[in-house]
Design a protein around this motif. Sequence first.
Motif, mmCIF file in Angstrom:
data_model
loop_
_atom_site.group_PDB
_atom_site.id
_atom_site.type_symbol
_atom_site.label_atom_id
_atom_site.label_comp_id
_atom_site.label_asym_id
_atom_site.label_seq_id
_atom_site.Cartn_x
_atom_site.Cartn_y
_atom_site.Cartn_z
ATOM 1 N N TYR A 4 0.845 -1.543 -0.139
ATOM 2 C CA TYR A 4 -0.031 0.036 -0.120
ATOM 3 C C TYR A 4 0.986 1.505 -0.039
ATOM 4 O O TYR A 4 0.737 2.134 -1.102
ATOM 5 N N ASP A 5 1.808 0.926 1.118
ATOM 6 C CA ASP A 5 2.840 2.655 1.001
ATOM 7 C C ASP A 5 3.509 2.308 -0.345
ATOM 8 O O ASP A 5 3.772 3.609 -0.389
ATOM 9 N N PHE A 6 3.640 1.032 -0.648
ATOM 10 C CA PHE A 6 4.807 2.034 -2.226
ATOM 11 C C PHE A 6 4.048 1.975 -3.481
ATOM 12 O O PHE A 6 3.843 3.120 -4.195
ATOM 13 N N ALA A 7 2.745 1.552 -3.743
ATOM 14 C CA ALA A 7 1.397 2.406 -3.864
ATOM 15 C C ALA A 7 1.394 3.736 -3.721
ATOM 16 O O ALA A 7 1.106 4.074 -5.422
ATOM 17 N N ILE A 8 1.010 4.072 -3.375
ATOM 18 C CA ILE A 8 0.637 5.557 -2.392
ATOM 19 C C ILE A 8 1.956 6.447 -2.686
ATOM 20 O O ILE A 8 1.502 7.117 -3.357
ATOM 21 N N ASP A 9 3.182 5.619 -2.766
ATOM 22 C CA ASP A 9 4.499 6.815 -3.171
ATOM 23 C C ASP A 9 3.673 6.439 -4.764
ATOM 24 O O ASP A 9 4.427 8.027 -5.440
ATOM 25 N N PHE A 10 4.292 5.882 -5.356
ATOM 26 C CA PHE A 10 3.811 5.392 -7.223
ATOM 27 C C PHE A 10 2.739 6.657 -7.102
ATOM 28 O O PHE A 10 3.097 7.413 -8.315
ATOM 29 N N GLU A 11 1.928 6.405 -6.477
ATOM 30 C CA GLU A 11 1.238 7.457 -7.263
ATOM 31 C C GLU A 11 1.190 8.898 -6.647
ATOM 32 O O GLU A 11 0.824 9.959 -7.767
ATOM 33 N N HIS A 44 -6.755 7.773 -7.182
ATOM 34 C CA HIS A 44 -6.215 6.420 -7.226
ATOM 35 C C HIS A 44 -5.042 6.188 -5.904
ATOM 36 O O HIS A 44 -5.189 5.414 -4.649
ATOM 37 N N GLU A 45 -4.583 7.238 -5.502
ATOM 38 C CA GLU A 45 -3.515 6.845 -3.943
ATOM 39 C C GLU A 45 -5.138 7.123 -3.326
ATOM 40 O O GLU A 45 -4.455 6.189 -1.743
ATOM 41 N N ASN A 46 -6.220 7.665 -3.112
ATOM 42 C CA ASN A 46 -7.038 7.959 -2.293
ATOM 43 C C ASN A 46 -7.553 6.618 -1.873
ATOM 44 O O ASN A 46 -7.629 6.019 -0.815
ATOM 45 N N ILE A 47 -7.738 6.211 -3.286
ATOM 46 C CA ILE A 47 -7.739 4.637 -2.926
ATOM 47 C C ILE A 47 -7.720 3.921 -1.974
ATOM 48 O O ILE A 47 -7.773 2.873 -1.558
ATOM 49 N N VAL A 48 -6.268 3.891 -2.897
ATOM 50 C CA VAL A 48 -4.959 2.538 -2.247
ATOM 51 C C VAL A 48 -4.836 2.957 -0.499
ATOM 52 O O VAL A 48 -4.772 2.461 0.259
ATOM 53 N N ARG A 49 -5.253 4.674 -0.169
ATOM 54 C CA ARG A 49 -5.380 5.205 1.357
ATOM 55 C C ARG A 49 -6.370 4.022 2.139
ATOM 56 O O ARG A 49 -6.510 3.581 2.880
ATOM 57 N N GLN A 50 -7.584 3.786 1.048
ATOM 58 C CA GLN A 50 -9.260 3.482 1.833
ATOM 59 C C GLN A 50 -8.557 2.004 2.047
ATOM 60 O O GLN A 50 -8.749 1.411 3.102
ATOM 61 N N LEU A 51 -7.906 1.039 0.837
ATOM 62 C CA LEU A 51 -7.419 -0.048 1.454
ATOM 63 C C LEU A 51 -6.635 -0.054 2.225
ATOM 64 O O LEU A 51 -6.701 -1.561 3.212
ATOM 65 N N GLU A 53 -6.181 1.459 5.632
ATOM 66 C CA GLU A 53 -7.148 1.738 5.998
ATOM 67 C C GLU A 53 -8.128 0.873 6.491
ATOM 68 O O GLU A 53 -8.984 1.451 7.777
ATOM 69 N N ASN A 54 -8.676 0.055 5.320
ATOM 70 C CA ASN A 54 -9.546 -0.819 5.295
ATOM 71 C C ASN A 54 -11.571 -0.039 5.942
ATOM 72 O O ASN A 54 -11.694 -0.387 6.295
ATOM 73 N N LYS A 55 -11.184 0.944 4.781
ATOM 74 C CA LYS A 55 -12.430 1.188 5.100
ATOM 75 C C LYS A 55 -12.970 1.330 3.523
ATOM 76 O O LYS A 55 -12.171 0.584 2.431
ATOM 77 N N GLU A 56 -14.368 1.450 3.485
ATOM 78 C CA GLU A 56 -14.640 1.303 1.972
ATOM 79 C C GLU A 56 -13.938 2.282 1.126
ATOM 80 O O GLU A 56 -13.394 3.486 1.181
ATOM 81 N N VAL A 57 -14.140 1.845 -0.271
ATOM 82 C CA VAL A 57 -13.101 1.374 -1.034
ATOM 83 C C VAL A 57 -14.476 2.829 -2.328
ATOM 84 O O VAL A 57 -14.897 2.173 -2.643
ATOM 85 N N ASP A 58 -13.425 3.941 -3.041
ATOM 86 C CA ASP A 58 -14.449 4.442 -3.486
ATOM 87 C C ASP A 58 -14.498 4.018 -4.900
ATOM 88 O O ASP A 58 -13.327 3.407 -5.368
ATOM 89 N N GLU A 59 -15.368 4.217 -6.586
ATOM 90 C CA GLU A 59 -15.253 3.906 -7.470
ATOM 91 C C GLU A 59 -13.768 3.340 -8.181
ATOM 92 O O GLU A 59 -13.447 5.517 -8.526
ATOM 93 N N VAL A 60 -13.586 2.891 -8.714
ATOM 94 C CA VAL A 60 -12.609 3.449 -9.536
ATOM 95 C C VAL A 60 -12.323 4.080 -11.122
ATOM 96 O O VAL A 60 -11.554 4.828 -11.300
#
Length: 163
Positions: A4-11, A44-51, A53-60
């Motif tokens: 998740y952190d890697f994906a966030i940094d990528f985004e 995309h960064e926000n979606i990965v953050r939601q994942l 933090e185990n939150k509901e994920v926004d529409e991609v």
Amino acid sequence: MNIYDFAIDFEIENREFYEECAANTPQEDLKKVFLELAGEEKKHENIVRQLKENKEVDEVEAGILPKAKEAFAKISENMPTGDSVMAEEQVDVYKKAINLETKSYEFYKERAAEADSELVKNTFNRLAEEEKKHERIIDSIIEMVDRPNTWLENAEWNHLEDY
């Protein structure tokens, strides 16, 4: 560093790159496309953050393709001719963007295949498809701005029709 952190940094890296592209292009419609791409990367960064933090994920899914198509139509209407086509250095910048998008796509596809959770697997696969859309948009930009350069260089040999 977890996925998740890697994906966030990528985004974040991709978003900053597109913001820089927007800041460095004088063409307003192209600037809008880059800002749309930057906005997509932020989403995309926000979606990965939601994942993470185990939150509901926004529409991609996003509606970037119709917006890009509209911008390209405006750009082609106002495309400069002759000596005022974009410099090849700018095309090299856009090729870097394709590389970033390809890496993002591959990352999400690989991590989706490794995911234990169906939510993560589905979300990463959808993110990969969005990154593939971004790659197609950048590829279209490269073709649009580079075509006058390459066509003029290769007109005699590469643009002949086969009969």
